[in-house]
Design a protein around this motif. Sequence first.
Motif, PDB file in Angstrom:
ATOM      1  N   ILE A  79       0.921  -1.306  -0.077  1.00 28.22           N
ATOM      2  CA  ILE A  79       0.033   0.039  -0.065  1.00 28.22           C
ATOM      3  C   ILE A  79       1.031   1.071   0.025  1.00 28.22           C
ATOM      4  CG2 ILE A  79      -1.734   1.190   1.371  1.00 28.22           C
ATOM      5  CD1 ILE A  79      -2.817  -1.454   2.413  1.00 28.22           C
ATOM      6  N   VAL A  80       1.833   1.041   0.841  1.00 28.53           N
ATOM      7  CA  VAL A  80       2.801   2.277   1.024  1.00 28.53           C
ATOM      8  C   VAL A  80       3.701   2.608  -0.346  1.00 28.53           C
ATOM      9  CG1 VAL A  80       4.907   3.321   2.048  1.00 28.53           C
ATOM     10  CG2 VAL A  80       3.109   2.366   3.521  1.00 28.53           C
ATOM     11  N   VAL A  97       2.671   9.564  -0.764  1.00 24.27           N
ATOM     12  CA  VAL A  97       2.820  10.835  -1.696  1.00 24.27           C
ATOM     13  C   VAL A  97       4.276  10.955  -2.135  1.00 24.27           C
ATOM     14  CG1 VAL A  97       3.135  12.167   0.537  1.00 24.27           C
ATOM     15  CG2 VAL A  97       2.131  13.234  -1.382  1.00 24.27           C
ATOM     16  N   ASP A  98       5.106  10.757  -1.286  1.00 34.22           N
ATOM     17  CA  ASP A  98       6.375  10.848  -1.821  1.00 34.22           C
ATOM     18  C   ASP A  98       7.296   9.752  -2.481  1.00 34.22           C
ATOM     19  OD1 ASP A  98       9.154  11.550  -2.012  1.00 34.22           O
ATOM     20  OD2 ASP A  98       9.438  11.805   0.223  1.00 34.22           O
ATOM     21  N   ARG A 138       1.264  12.070  -5.870  1.00 28.00           N
ATOM     22  CA  ARG A 138       2.546  11.766  -5.936  1.00 28.00           C
ATOM     23  C   ARG A 138       3.153  11.905  -7.538  1.00 28.00           C
ATOM     24  NH1 ARG A 138       3.201   5.567  -4.358  1.00 28.00           N
ATOM     25  NH2 ARG A 138       5.318   5.849  -5.397  1.00 28.00           N
ATOM     26  N   LYS A 139       2.109  11.868  -8.487  1.00 30.14           N
ATOM     27  CA  LYS A 139       2.635  11.983  -9.691  1.00 30.14           C
ATOM     28  C   LYS A 139       2.389  13.485 -10.274  1.00 30.14           C
ATOM     29  CE  LYS A 139       1.496   7.184 -10.541  1.00 30.14           C
ATOM     30  NZ  LYS A 139       0.490   6.436 -11.382  1.00 30.14           N
ATOM     31  N   GLY A 140       1.898  14.248  -9.456  1.00 28.29           N
ATOM     32  CA  GLY A 140       1.674  15.798  -9.813  1.00 28.29           C
ATOM     33  C   GLY A 140       0.180  15.850 -10.272  1.00 28.29           C
ATOM     34  N   GLY A 141      -0.549  14.978 -10.256  1.00 27.48           N
ATOM     35  CA  GLY A 141      -1.976  15.081 -10.485  1.00 27.48           C
ATOM     36  C   GLY A 141      -2.756  15.815  -9.597  1.00 27.48           C
ATOM     37  N   ILE A 154      -1.493  10.108   1.009  1.00 29.17           N
ATOM     38  CA  ILE A 154      -1.600   9.912  -0.271  1.00 29.17           C
ATOM     39  C   ILE A 154      -1.332  11.283  -1.363  1.00 29.17           C
ATOM     40  CG2 ILE A 154      -2.757   7.970  -0.383  1.00 29.17           C
ATOM     41  CD1 ILE A 154      -5.462   9.689  -0.871  1.00 29.17           C
ATOM     42  N   SER A 155      -1.474  12.659  -0.675  1.00 25.41           N
ATOM     43  CA  SER A 155      -1.510  13.856  -1.497  1.00 25.41           C
ATOM     44  C   SER A 155      -1.336  14.907  -0.340  1.00 25.41           C
ATOM     45  CB  SER A 155      -2.804  13.933  -2.289  1.00 25.41           C
ATOM     46  OG  SER A 155      -3.797  14.172  -1.576  1.00 25.41           O
TER      47      SER A 155
END
Length: 439
Positions: A55-56, A61-62, A292-295, A365-366
């Motif tokens: 899960i991590v 997020v990082d 984490r992907k900039g979304g 997560i964000s």
Amino acid sequence: MNQYTKPFPWLKSIFFTGAIATTAAFSLLAPMGDRSVFAALQDSPKNIVDEVWQIVNSDYVDNTFNNVDWQVTRKQLLSRDYTSKQQAYDAIRKALEPLADPYTRFLDPEQFKSLTSQTAGELSGIGIRLGLNEKNQKLMVVEPIENSPAAQADIKSGDEIVAIDSKSTEGMTAEEASALIRGEVGTDITLKISREDKGIFDVKLTRAQIELPAVHSSVKQEGKMKVGYIILDEFSSHAAEQMERSIKNLNSQKIDGYVLDLRGNPGGLLHASIAIARMWIDNGEIVHTIDRKGGEQKFSANQSAITQLPLVVLVDGNSASASEILTGALKDNKRATIVGSRTFGKAVVQSVHSLSDGSGLAVTISRYYPPSGADINHKGIVPDIKLDLSTEQQKRLAINPELRATSDDPQYKQAIASLENIALTPPGASQPVKPISIR
């Protein structure tokens, strides 16, 4: 929004503290064709370790994992043998430490159950808030919850609980008593009650599913103004509907303005903070999140505000997370005057996952940003009128909660002064921020 997929029937997600929809990806080390290895891992404590790692790895997020080699962490975790679940739990907690993120954390089954009850805004029990009598340290009822079995049985604030199902409460903490009182819906429990004017008597109750009140409201006459005063304890799943009822009820009483008290509010569900912001704001951004992907995902008002009356919001250093989302939206859209102390500064979003043995994992997560785009993480939001309470004032209000929202509450007193200032300002004119002198 709250939709998710379940790669395995026993992996589920709930969302809190600003979390948005996410997929909890999961895979096992063993090839899917090797059923004996798969079964052995699934039935061992090592399974929980790998669930957490996956899960991590998928959601955190990082994507540098705070410069930790997360693949090496996995090898280390799965190279060990765990003879008990507790050993696995300890290993998980130790593995999460290098992330240096206090919000990404493992929850044992009891902690996970407590958290899900809190965020759901419901519990199975009889509906009483417990505390200890300061004078004799005996267990007492602080208050019965409205429409609960306890309220219907006429249990009253101040009643002492002598025994729970014949077990003496002597020396018992409120938490220990609460654990005994909670139970399956439909089951019975007997409390031995001591009441000053009635003596000692038994009350038999049947446990029920109870909606916990997150919103408390009242009308206060402050000079010539009728003020709608609302306390929001937390952003639980029922908070938005309770807030809507409160605002509509106060509107019907022809009030002149609102004071929304978020002091001590630790946060809660993202969707609740957005829904509540929309009750106050017709137009404008509420919050945006970046994963984490900039979304990026933006949430805005939708022309659904149910009041345009002047609003002052009270905050302090314990107003966090979803409280800061709401505060930031109201401040940046110039919908409210913010009064009090700098907020906590928690601008990250978690999802909470249930694991196969009933334990859970909260994972960041964000990150979120108020409409201004400012990074408030570890910094907080500075109120329009900054008014810190002294240690003595804080202690006094904590010991005497009945003084909250009275002339003995300096921050509330400032909120009323701010409302008066707004009310006296002609429409279209600027509204100067004028702190008052409070001694």
